[in-house]
Design an enzyme around this catalytic site. Structure first.
Site, PDB file in Angstrom:
ATOM      1  N   SER A  29      -3.727  65.990  92.725  1.00 44.76           N
ATOM      2  CA  SER A  29      -5.111  66.160  93.109  1.00 44.76           C
ATOM      3  C   SER A  29      -5.117  65.485  94.530  1.00 44.76           C
ATOM      4  O   SER A  29      -4.904  64.290  94.694  1.00 44.76           O
ATOM      5  CB  SER A  29      -5.591  67.257  92.150  1.00 44.76           C
ATOM      6  OG  SER A  29      -5.445  67.310  91.057  1.00 44.76           O
TER       7      SER A  29
HETATM    8  N1  SAH Z   1      -3.065  63.736  87.225  1.00 45.57           N
HETATM    9  C1  SAH Z   1      -2.029  63.923  88.070  1.00 45.57           C
HETATM   10  C2  SAH Z   1      -1.651  65.126  88.647  1.00 45.57           C
HETATM   11  C3  SAH Z   1      -0.982  66.117  87.544  1.00 45.57           C
HETATM   12  S1  SAH Z   1      -0.240  67.219  88.368  1.00 45.57           S
HETATM   13  C4  SAH Z   1      -1.569  62.453  89.221  1.00 45.57           C
HETATM   14  O1  SAH Z   1      -3.171  62.217  88.947  1.00 45.57           O
HETATM   15  O2  SAH Z   1      -0.586  62.555  89.856  1.00 45.57           O
HETATM   16  C5  SAH Z   1       0.257  68.211  86.253  1.00 45.57           C
HETATM   17  C6  SAH Z   1       0.851  67.733  85.490  1.00 45.57           C
HETATM   18  O3  SAH Z   1       1.011  67.793  84.452  1.00 45.57           O
HETATM   19  C7  SAH Z   1       2.674  67.385  86.195  1.00 45.57           C
HETATM   20  O4  SAH Z   1       3.054  66.362  85.880  1.00 45.57           O
HETATM   21  C8  SAH Z   1       2.869  68.384  84.332  1.00 45.57           C
HETATM   22  O5  SAH Z   1       3.597  67.666  84.498  1.00 45.57           O
HETATM   23  C9  SAH Z   1       2.316  67.491  83.448  1.00 45.57           C
HETATM   24  N2  SAH Z   1       2.102  68.429  81.949  1.00 45.57           N
HETATM   25  C10 SAH Z   1       1.830  69.955  82.379  1.00 45.57           C
HETATM   26  N3  SAH Z   1       1.690  70.465  80.857  1.00 45.57           N
HETATM   27  C11 SAH Z   1       1.659  69.157  79.828  1.00 45.57           C
HETATM   28  C12 SAH Z   1       2.038  68.766  78.788  1.00 45.57           C
HETATM   29  N4  SAH Z   1       2.263  69.979  77.744  1.00 45.57           N
HETATM   30  N5  SAH Z   1       1.849  67.697  78.475  1.00 45.57           N
HETATM   31  C13 SAH Z   1       1.838  66.466  79.203  1.00 45.57           C
HETATM   32  N6  SAH Z   1       1.948  66.668  79.966  1.00 45.57           N
HETATM   33  C14 SAH Z   1       1.739  67.794  81.581  1.00 45.57           C
END
Ligand code: SAH
Length: 202
Positions: A56
């Site tokens: 983000s």
């Molecule tokens: N906070 C992160 C960006 C997150 S993008 C940063 O600082 O870079 C959202 C992330 O959530 C992705 O990497 C995706 O793989 C993960 N995600 C989606 N569903 C998930 C789940 N059920 N458990 C763990 N991770 C998940």
């Protein structure tokens, strides 16, 4: 002015908590993104991090960190660790962060980036964050970085300590908003906030 200074000035102008601004100043965001994109590290926009996922924009990460009202002794859970950047900011504001990521490759990479950044109070766990991390619960704060459909998974809310805070994007009838949840002695207070766009929680 350098992009990094500009970003910090913009955050101060938006009245972000000085502790959060200090965390943004302290964490090298370039370590959490691919070399080809590093010149955009301090531009206030989301960036791809591989696997079809995105990190983000820094102003939104800062806003979410502020909403969690972290105290230095708190233990936090970060769901959807992605690049590890959000967890890195959280780690500057509390005692320990458990960061869960579903994609093994991203989890490995996040752990390496956190180490390169010299951060030693984040544990990256590979797994399904929708189930939380019962073995380390309860948490004073839970951050979710992927959109849940309809409502925050009850399992996650249930891992909040009384007085604990959770922030998560939630999609209700096609409208995606940040939802703030506070656990009280009697239950949960839920407050819808800013309209946002995140990748879906899987
Ligand atoms: N906070 C992160 C960006 C997150 S993008 C940063 O600082 O870079 C959202 C992330 O959530 C992705 O990497 C995706 O793989 C993960 N995600 C989606 N569903 C998930 C789940 N059920 N458990 C763990 N991770 C998940």
């Amino acid at each position: 002015m350098e992009a990094r200074d500009q970003l910090l000035e913009d955050l101060r102008a938006r009245d972000r908590d000085p502790r959060v601004v200090a965390a943004v100043a302290a964490v090298p965001r370039e370590l959490f993104i691919a070399p080809a994109l590093q010149r955009f590290a301090y531009t206030d926009r989301p960036l791809p991090i591989g696997g079809g996922q995105t990190i983000s924009q820094p102003s939104l990460v800062a806003r979410m960190c502020e909403l969690l009202e972290l105290c230095p002794g708190d233990i936090a859970l970060d769901v959807g660790a992605g690049s590890g950047y959000h967890a890195a900011l959280l780690s500057r504001l509390c005692r320990h962060v458990y960061a869960i990521e579903l994609d093994d490759e991203l989890a490995t990479h996040a752990a390496r980036s956190l180490e390169l950044a010299g951060i030693d109070n984040v544990t990256v766990v590979s797994g399904d964050g929708a189930a939380g991390l019962p073995e380390h619960a309860p948490f004073e704060a839970i951050n979710v970085a992927a959109t849940a459909s309809g409502a925050v998974p009850a399992t996650l809310e249930g891992q909040l300590a009384v007085g604990g805070r959770l922030i998560a994007p939630v999609d209700r009838d096609g409208h995606e908003r940040l939802l703030f949840v506070r656990r009280t002695p009697d239950g949960y207070e839920r407050t819808p906030l800013d309209a946002v766009r995140f990748v879906p929680l899987r």
